[in-house]
Design a protein around this motif. Structure first.
Motif, short mmCIF file in Angstrom:
data_model
loop_
_atom_site.label_atom_id
_atom_site.label_comp_id
_atom_site.label_asym_id
_atom_site.label_seq_id
_atom_site.Cartn_x
_atom_site.Cartn_y
_atom_site.Cartn_z
N SER A 1 -7.20 12.87 4.21
CA SER A 1 -7.47 12.35 5.56
C SER A 1 -6.60 11.30 5.89
CB SER A 1 -8.93 11.63 5.41
OG SER A 1 -8.91 10.54 4.52
N GLU A 2 -6.50 10.74 7.29
CA GLU A 2 -5.99 9.53 7.62
C GLU A 2 -6.21 8.40 6.66
OE1 GLU A 2 -6.30 8.72 11.65
OE2 GLU A 2 -5.56 10.65 12.51
N LYS A 3 -7.37 8.25 6.15
CA LYS A 3 -7.68 7.12 5.48
C LYS A 3 -7.03 7.26 4.33
CE LYS A 3 -11.47 4.76 3.30
NZ LYS A 3 -12.95 4.71 3.20
N ASP A 4 -6.89 8.35 3.51
CA ASP A 4 -6.27 8.77 2.25
C ASP A 4 -4.68 8.48 2.48
OD1 ASP A 4 -8.51 9.83 1.07
OD2 ASP A 4 -8.22 11.58 1.78
N ILE A 5 -4.21 8.68 3.53
CA ILE A 5 -2.69 8.46 3.73
C ILE A 5 -2.35 7.38 4.03
CG2 ILE A 5 -0.72 9.10 5.25
CD1 ILE A 5 -2.14 12.07 5.61
N ALA A 6 -3.25 6.50 4.52
CA ALA A 6 -3.04 4.93 4.72
C ALA A 6 -3.22 4.48 3.17
CB ALA A 6 -4.13 4.68 5.61
N LEU A 7 -4.11 4.94 2.48
CA LEU A 7 -4.23 4.28 0.97
C LEU A 7 -3.01 4.53 0.32
CD1 LEU A 7 -6.24 2.87 -0.81
CD2 LEU A 7 -6.77 5.23 -1.59
N PHE A 8 -2.31 5.71 0.35
CA PHE A 8 -1.33 6.15 -0.05
C PHE A 8 0.09 5.24 0.14
CE2 PHE A 8 2.96 8.67 0.11
CZ PHE A 8 3.03 8.86 -1.17
N LYS A 9 0.34 5.16 1.50
CA LYS A 9 1.20 4.17 2.01
C LYS A 9 1.09 2.77 1.62
CE LYS A 9 2.65 4.82 6.06
NZ LYS A 9 2.60 5.01 7.55
N ARG A 10 0.11 2.26 1.40
CA ARG A 10 -0.41 0.84 1.24
C ARG A 10 0.17 0.52 -0.21
NH1 ARG A 10 -6.49 -1.60 1.07
NH2 ARG A 10 -6.00 -3.30 -0.52
N LEU A 11 -0.18 1.52 -1.23
CA LEU A 11 0.05 1.66 -2.73
C LEU A 11 1.56 1.55 -2.93
CD1 LEU A 11 -1.22 2.17 -5.77
CD2 LEU A 11 -0.56 4.39 -5.40
N TYR A 12 2.15 2.60 -2.18
CA TYR A 12 3.36 2.90 -2.52
C TYR A 12 4.52 1.73 -1.73
CZ TYR A 12 2.93 6.35 -5.82
OH TYR A 12 2.64 7.00 -7.08
N GLU A 13 3.93 1.33 -0.55
CA GLU A 13 4.97 0.18 0.08
C GLU A 13 5.06 -0.91 -0.87
OE1 GLU A 13 2.80 0.03 3.75
OE2 GLU A 13 3.91 1.44 4.69
N ARG A 14 3.46 -1.38 -1.50
CA ARG A 14 3.65 -2.59 -2.29
C ARG A 14 4.30 -2.47 -3.61
NH1 ARG A 14 -0.44 -6.55 -2.64
NH2 ARG A 14 -0.69 -7.86 -4.49
N ILE A 15 4.85 -1.15 -3.97
CA ILE A 15 5.49 -0.97 -5.35
C ILE A 15 6.65 -0.87 -4.89
CG2 ILE A 15 5.92 0.89 -7.26
CD1 ILE A 15 2.93 1.71 -6.88
N LEU A 16 7.29 -0.14 -3.90
CA LEU A 16 8.66 0.42 -3.76
C LEU A 16 9.39 -0.85 -3.01
CD1 LEU A 16 8.35 4.06 -2.43
CD2 LEU A 16 9.13 3.23 -4.72
N ASN A 17 8.72 -1.57 -2.19
CA ASN A 17 9.25 -2.81 -1.57
C ASN A 17 9.37 -4.11 -2.65
OD1 ASN A 17 9.08 -1.50 0.81
ND2 ASN A 17 7.39 -2.40 1.65
N ASN A 18 9.04 -3.83 -3.53
CA ASN A 18 9.12 -5.00 -4.58
C ASN A 18 9.85 -4.67 -6.05
OD1 ASN A 18 7.35 -7.49 -3.09
ND2 ASN A 18 6.13 -5.65 -3.04
#
Length: 758
Positions: free
Chosen positions: A214-231
């Motif tokens: 779902s769009e909610k799932d994809i948003a959760l995925f992006k939130r997780l990996y933005e936090r990991i990959l950006n830092n």
């Protein structure tokens, strides 16, 4: 062209880890011995891959029990009931996997489910509101350092945080989004620690990305990996997917700054289309799954070459690898000493797939594949006519009509007829089929196969086991009995051995869960039943008792799903060929006086397509009819049972009802009886036996525990439709714990019956 491996089998060439762990469970070895032996296994496996020229070798793909269970420990997501036992690290780990019943306490194991569309099982994480996620385990670091000391650079593999959160069970008010930042911080901390010891690549497995999102799932995925990959630090991150394609999130994945993305081009039907349509970033590596990691047939190098040519139109930054972990195939063909060369030449197990990658990495760099002997030899194999073709069997499939898939009497009418015939009490008790395979049972089979005893002696021994089993069940007080399946090595391999069209391995073991390994037979040609398979043993068992004894068969879909299937005909054709064979066996059992026949479909949901839109067009449209074909000719007096286990069936509950069986037993105890609400919500017509205790754990359920489970079931299920049974077959359990558990099952049932009748 560089090559990689997503994961490698853990058990060892000769199942060394299995036997060692089983000794540990019996108290015959200690943890240090397991640690030393496991280190040797890992070393052997890394060296094997290194010697075959694999460039991207995985570490931390090794596990004592399950990779998801390792991730639970990694994230410190250990439920409090296991911590409170006061056990050491290894003891706590196995308490989660197997349950625990000693003086320190009594806890059930974590739930266990199928890993996507495979026969591998994973432990389901349980997250409660008080759980504080943090980096606990150093296993990925330690195993990387082990390999480094051997001079082998590896990429540590961890199940990704998104898959972990999506597959977890939430016990409180908090949901995945409430844990996402904590989980991301653990992966970030892990990457920073990896950076300190010089790790170049880390692999995060995210197979959940190939499911419906779902769009909610994809948003959760992006939130997780933005936090990991950006830092994150300098460690390169490979996002690895498998078992399908990224049609719901391809663009979102490519927008994130991963250094590599692993894409399955074997099961990913739209992977190439997505790649061509949306492109691939020029600054990252495409880890291309171009040979099957789940099936055992050799790759057709011509097909692989064409696929790579298409991929190269988009990107030249390619690493070739299997479509998924090689955990799902046997270790090596070198252990197959009796297999005929004319058959063996078609196959490629885990070790041989390394050789295929080595050859392809050279061939695919050339402008002329035909210049290589490896290529021309491979192509000769695909020009040879396959053995075991049977035109008569194929014609039988063509001649099937709608009437061949229907029973003549409606289920509600059959139910009344059968209740009058069998006169069973309410809440009839039974087992799923198999009884413990004792040392004597295994020795009898081994001696017969080695030629140390003749067929007559073997059969007499089997009948002796059956006689003891029938008496044991009568003494315990069960209502419907089984013969114990002492003649069977495996519920699928046994039938395969009695059907023309199959070939078998000596050592083609594949991990199913924990220390449980199976040896899937191989569908090599058209399937035909040439003689009775179970009739003699079933009729002998029935002759020993006045209680009904179930004839025990494995259904066509499970036989298909737990075999290595052909790749030259459709799954539908194979399922129906097996269905006709099982129908013949069902009819003979009925003619011999067996009034209850169980046709197990334990793996019905296993090969259900990951995408819901493909459920009918590619699976259920043949899976349900294949089962119905098996029992369509029996009389209304004959009661047809089936059994299903270790999958979430709620989504296809109506289709299961449409199997038109009379009684269905389900795995239910580890999933905490979640299925019974779905039965009620869908007005399920079939009589049901949700499992009242977990047989994959050695713990013995108490009478009170089973009474409580039955009381919960009776709030959703009519007492006249409820059966009482364990979760699954008892083959892998010890005899003392089995007897005690079944005695408690019967005692609990009598208590509940008395309450209902009082």
């Amino acid at each position: 062209m560089k090559s990689g491996v997503i994961g490698f089998p853990r058990m060892g060439r000769n199942r060394e880890l299995k036997f060692l762990l089983e000794k540990y469970f019996k108290g015959e070895v200690v943890g240090d011995e397991i640690s030393k032996a496991s280190k040797k296994l890992r070393s052997d496996h890394w060296n094997l891959q290194s010697n075959q020229g694999i460039d991207y070798i995985s570490s931390n793909d090794f596990s004592y029990y399950d990779g998801m269970l390792d991730t639970i420990v990694l994230l410190n997501a250990i439920p409090s009931q296991y911590r409170e036992l006061g056990l050491d690290e290894l003891g706590t780990y196995f308490a989660m996997a197997r349950g625990y019943q000693e003086k320190q306490g009594d806890v059930r194991a974590l739930a266990m489910k199928k890993w996507f569309n495979t026969n591998y099982h994973y432990m389901v994480p349980e997250l409660d509101d008080d759980m504080a996620i943090s980096l606990l385990s150093k296993k990925p670091i330690e195993e990387y350092q082990e390999a480094k000391k051997l001079g082998i650079e590896t990429k540590p593999v961890v199940i990704g945080g998104f898959t972990f959160l999506k597959l977890a069970r939430y016990l409180g008010k908090k949901k995945a989004e409430d844990f996402v930042d904590e989980v991301a911080d653990v992966y970030l901390s892990l990457l920073n620690e990896m950076n300190q010891i010089g790790v170049k690549w880390a692999q995060f497995d995210e197979p959940i990305l190939v499911t419906d999102l779902s769009e909610k799932d994809i948003a959760l995925f992006k939130r997780l990996y933005e936090r990991i990959l950006n830092n994150k630090s300098n460690v390169k991150v490979l996002l690895q997917t498998y078992f399908g394609d990224l049609r719901d999130c391809y663009d979102e994945v490519m927008e994130l700054p991963f250094n590599g993305v692993g894409i399955d081009f074997i099961e990913g039907k739209k992977s190439l289309e997505l790649l061509k349509k949306s492109g691939f970033p020029s600054d990252r590596l495409l880890f291309s799954g171009i040979i099957s990691g789940k099936n055992i047939w050799k790759s057709n190098y011509s097909n692989v070459n064409r696929l790579i040519l298409e991929i190269r139109k988009v990107t030249s930054n390619i690493v070739i690898q299997p479509s998924c972990s090689l955990l799902h195939v046997p270790f090596t063909l070198d252990s197959e000493f009796d297999m005929k060369d004319e058959v063996k030449q078609y196959f490629s197990f885990a070790t041989e797939k390394l050789k295929e990658l080595q050859e392809l990495s050279i061939i695919l760099e050339s402008n002329d594949c035909r210049a290589f002997a490896e290529y021309t030899n491979n192509q000769k194999l695909f020009q040879v006519k396959r053995l075991y073709e049977d035109e008569e069997v194929r014609q039988q499939i063509e001649n099937l009509t709608e009437e061949d898939f229907k029973r003549n009497t409606k289920r509600i009418e059959r139910e009344g007829i059968q209740k009058e015939i069998f006169s069973l009490p309410i809440l009839p008790t039974t087992t799923i089929g198999s009884f413990p395979q004792t040392a004597e049972v295994k020795a009898n089979r081994s001696k017969y196969r080695k030629g140390e005893i003749d067929k007559n002696t073997y059969d007499n021994n089997i009948k002796s086991f059956i006689k003891d089993c029938i008496k044991l069940q009568e003494d315990i007080g069960l209502d419907v009995l089984v013969h114990g399946e002492y003649e069977r090595n495996d519920m699928v391999e046994f039938f395969g051995e009695n059907l023309k069209g199959y070939v078998f391995t000596e050592n083609g073991w594949v991990q199913s869960y924990g220390t449980r390994c199976v040896k899937p037979p191989i569908i090599f040609g058209d399937i035909r039943r040439e003689k009775p398979i179970t009739v003699e043993y079933s009729t002998y068992a029935q002759s020993l008792t006045n209680k009904p004894v179930k004839g025990m068969l494995t259904g066509p879909v499970t036989i298909l799903n737990w075999s290595f299937p052909r790749e030259d005909i459709t799954l539908r054709a194979m399922a129906l060929q097996i269905g006709i064979a099982i129908q013949e066996e069902v009819n003979e059992l009925e003619a011999a006086g067996i009034q209850i026949i169980q046709i197990d479909e334990a793996a019905l949901k296993e090969k259900l397509p990951i995408r819901k839109q493909e459920w009918y067009s590619e699976y259920l449209d043949f899976a349900i009819p294949a089962f119905r074909l098996c029992h369509s000719k029996v009389q209304p007096e004959t009661q047809i049972h089936t059994h299903m286990c270790y999958s979430e069936f709620e989504e296809i509950i109506k289709e299961i009802d449409n199997l038109d069986a009379d009684v269905i037993s389900f795995e239910a105890s580890r999933s905490k009886l979640s299925i019974i609400q779905a039965l009620k919500d869908n007005n399920f017509e079939t009589e049901v036996g949700p499992g009242v205790y977990d047989i994959h754990s050695p713990r013995v359920p108490s009478v009170e525990e089973i009474v409580d489970a039955l009381k919960v079931m009776l709030t959703k299920i009519d007492k006249n439709k409820l059966w009482v049974n364990p979760d699954c077959g008892l083959k892998t359990r010890g005899l003392p714990e089995t007897v005690e558990s079944l005695k408690n099952l019967v005692k609990a049932t009598k208590i509940v019956r008395n309450n209902l009748e009082g």
